[in-house]
Design an enzyme around this catalytic site. Sequence first.
Site, PDB file in Angstrom:
ATOM      1  N   CYS A 123     -60.888 -72.419  70.796  1.00  0.00           N
ATOM      2  CA  CYS A 123     -60.619 -72.261  69.359  1.00  0.00           C
ATOM      3  C   CYS A 123     -61.694 -72.922  68.479  1.00  0.00           C
ATOM      4  CB  CYS A 123     -59.243 -72.801  69.007  1.00  0.00           C
ATOM      5  SG  CYS A 123     -57.927 -71.974  69.908  1.00  0.00           S
ATOM      6  N   HIS A 264     -59.124 -73.711  61.367  1.00  0.00           N
ATOM      7  CA  HIS A 264     -58.498 -72.908  62.425  1.00  0.00           C
ATOM      8  C   HIS A 264     -57.006 -72.715  62.131  1.00  0.00           C
ATOM      9  CE1 HIS A 264     -57.300 -71.309  66.167  1.00  0.00           C
ATOM     10  NE2 HIS A 264     -56.820 -72.427  66.669  1.00  0.00           N
ATOM     11  N   ASN A 294     -52.277 -67.327  65.831  1.00  0.00           N
ATOM     12  CA  ASN A 294     -53.459 -68.074  66.283  1.00  0.00           C
ATOM     13  C   ASN A 294     -54.364 -67.129  67.075  1.00  0.00           C
ATOM     14  OD1 ASN A 294     -55.309 -69.668  67.649  1.00  0.00           O
ATOM     15  ND2 ASN A 294     -53.846 -71.305  68.091  1.00  0.00           N
TER      16      ASN A 294
HETATM   17  N1  COA Z   1     -38.170 -70.616  69.963  1.00  0.00           N
HETATM   18  C1  COA Z   1     -37.127 -71.460  69.984  1.00  0.00           C
HETATM   19  N2  COA Z   1     -37.181 -72.687  70.508  1.00  0.00           N
HETATM   20  C2  COA Z   1     -38.351 -73.073  71.025  1.00  0.00           C
HETATM   21  C3  COA Z   1     -39.484 -72.250  71.038  1.00  0.00           C
HETATM   22  C4  COA Z   1     -39.361 -70.974  70.487  1.00  0.00           C
HETATM   23  N3  COA Z   1     -40.393 -70.102  70.432  1.00  0.00           N
HETATM   24  N4  COA Z   1     -40.506 -72.922  71.622  1.00  0.00           N
HETATM   25  C5  COA Z   1     -40.037 -74.126  71.966  1.00  0.00           C
HETATM   26  N5  COA Z   1     -38.722 -74.221  71.614  1.00  0.00           N
HETATM   27  C6  COA Z   1     -37.822 -75.336  71.793  1.00  0.00           C
HETATM   28  C7  COA Z   1     -38.214 -76.254  72.918  1.00  0.00           C
HETATM   29  O1  COA Z   1     -37.806 -75.739  74.152  1.00  0.00           O
HETATM   30  C8  COA Z   1     -37.503 -77.510  72.549  1.00  0.00           C
HETATM   31  O2  COA Z   1     -36.183 -77.410  72.944  1.00  0.00           O
HETATM   32  P1  COA Z   1     -35.401 -78.686  73.585  1.00  0.00           P
HETATM   33  O3  COA Z   1     -35.421 -79.704  72.489  1.00  0.00           O
HETATM   34  O4  COA Z   1     -34.076 -78.115  73.908  1.00  0.00           O
HETATM   35  O5  COA Z   1     -36.244 -79.086  74.760  1.00  0.00           O
HETATM   36  C9  COA Z   1     -37.524 -77.499  71.023  1.00  0.00           C
HETATM   37  O6  COA Z   1     -37.825 -76.148  70.646  1.00  0.00           O
HETATM   38  C10 COA Z   1     -38.543 -78.421  70.430  1.00  0.00           C
HETATM   39  O7  COA Z   1     -39.743 -78.238  71.141  1.00  0.00           O
HETATM   40  P2  COA Z   1     -41.045 -78.952  70.727  1.00  0.00           P
HETATM   41  O8  COA Z   1     -42.154 -78.566  71.650  1.00  0.00           O
HETATM   42  O9  COA Z   1     -40.773 -80.417  70.510  1.00  0.00           O
HETATM   43  O10 COA Z   1     -41.258 -78.285  69.297  1.00  0.00           O
HETATM   44  P3  COA Z   1     -42.306 -78.684  68.228  1.00  0.00           P
HETATM   45  O11 COA Z   1     -41.633 -79.051  66.991  1.00  0.00           O
HETATM   46  O12 COA Z   1     -43.343 -79.627  68.779  1.00  0.00           O
HETATM   47  O13 COA Z   1     -43.033 -77.290  67.990  1.00  0.00           O
HETATM   48  C11 COA Z   1     -45.014 -76.151  68.624  1.00  0.00           C
HETATM   49  C12 COA Z   1     -43.641 -76.627  69.069  1.00  0.00           C
HETATM   50  C13 COA Z   1     -45.651 -75.406  69.789  1.00  0.00           C
HETATM   51  C14 COA Z   1     -44.840 -75.202  67.451  1.00  0.00           C
HETATM   52  C15 COA Z   1     -45.837 -77.374  68.202  1.00  0.00           C
HETATM   53  O14 COA Z   1     -45.794 -78.369  69.199  1.00  0.00           O
HETATM   54  C16 COA Z   1     -47.263 -77.031  67.933  1.00  0.00           C
HETATM   55  O15 COA Z   1     -47.572 -76.307  67.031  1.00  0.00           O
HETATM   56  N6  COA Z   1     -48.206 -77.587  68.738  1.00  0.00           N
HETATM   57  C17 COA Z   1     -49.590 -77.271  68.586  1.00  0.00           C
HETATM   58  C18 COA Z   1     -49.838 -75.937  69.207  1.00  0.00           C
HETATM   59  C19 COA Z   1     -51.172 -75.369  68.854  1.00  0.00           C
HETATM   60  O16 COA Z   1     -51.523 -75.341  67.716  1.00  0.00           O
HETATM   61  N7  COA Z   1     -51.871 -74.906  69.883  1.00  0.00           N
HETATM   62  C20 COA Z   1     -53.109 -74.284  69.727  1.00  0.00           C
HETATM   63  C21 COA Z   1     -54.168 -75.225  69.309  1.00  0.00           C
HETATM   64  S1  COA Z   1     -55.676 -74.396  69.235  1.00  0.00           S
END
Ligand code: COA
Length: 341
Positions: A123, A264, A294
């Site tokens: 990215c 990004h 993304n």
């Molecule tokens: N729909 C519903 N629930 C979801 C889900 C989805 N698509 N994806 C994850 N969950 C759930 C998880 O399983 C978790 O459930 P649990 O509490 O029962 O275990 C809950 O949501 C919280 O998960 P968590 O990973 O803590 O959520 P978050 O608030 O951190 O959000 C992201 C998840 C991926 C949106 C966030 O971590 C993020 O944006 N990270 C950066 C990712 C990124 O930008 N990557 C590319 C970089 S180039």
Amino acid sequence: MSLVATTGRARPRARLTGVGTYVPTRVLTNAELEEMVDTSDEWIVSRTGIHERHIAADDEATTDLAAAAVRDLLERTGTDPSSVDLLVVATTTPDYVFPPCAPLVGTKSGMDYVAAYDTNAVCSGFMYGIAQATGMIESGIARRAVVVGAETLSRIIDWDDRATCVLFADGAGAVMLEADEGEQGSGVMGVELGSDGSSPSDLWVPAGGTRTPRTDDTPRAESCIQMNGREVFRFATRILVESSNRLLTEAGMTIDDVDLMVAHQANERILDHASERMGIAREKVVMNLDRYGNTSSASIPLALADARDRGMLEDGAVLLMVGFGAGLTWGSVLVRWEPRS
Ligand code: COA
């Protein structure tokens, strides 16, 4: 044309003169994802800001997307393709292991014999591509460069993994950088690039490379994007601020000198968090991830083009572009928008 140069001449600036884009026509909505995995439109929008994304057709691959973006760029800037002497394609989803995408994109775009290669910093790849092209132009090696960010991430998405399949998508964007003996302060004003390879598995595709070649027994999920979302979120919010600040300090500028931040497009919350800490007004932060998701190396040029189309991009505007992603890698570029009149 091919790239031929002697070095040691007066040092030109690398001017950013245009942007072109392409996204596949197929739109995948959150409502459709609700039918595929255990998720909801409400969760996706509130946790990421994404409403829909574009997905390549079965017969489309990265060079098709890239070439379409390049053709849009050439048309908008009125550029003869044979006058381009450097073509850099930033991608992490090439058509083949080799050849690289860039020579194919060059030929598809009418750039016969152009110097062409791929670069992969996931990215952050578009930022690395801009830095490379700037170096080539400022050293007198290249005169007119096209830098493309293009991805077909849908081919490496695990459509059963709700944590990643809602985030990533396909698209392409291309910019033109041109040599210009302009006044100090024009063109690319500075870059900050970095990496930290201490925890590659935070965001990776485990199988398919030389360490773990894909075999008949390899589960599909192993050949797809896997991510530690919380760690990546922490890294992204920190590095966006740190990289931007390091670059602004080096350039003797402050955030008030920036007209537009084009970062990004990974997650709306990452951009909100970083812009608040940096003290930049929200209306100066370009966001289009609601419609594109993304798209990795394509996201910054796609956001830049969106800013142009929405009338946010004035001639002479100072842009702060910031990329971050797997590796971990990051990169920032300070550049003035100087479209060819
Ligand atoms: N729909 C519903 N629930 C979801 C889900 C989805 N698509 N994806 C994850 N969950 C759930 C998880 O399983 C978790 O459930 P649990 O509490 O029962 O275990 C809950 O949501 C919280 O998960 P968590 O990973 O803590 O959520 P978050 O608030 O951190 O959000 C992201 C998840 C991926 C949106 C966030 O971590 C993020 O944006 N990270 C950066 C990712 C990124 O930008 N990557 C590319 C970089 S180039």
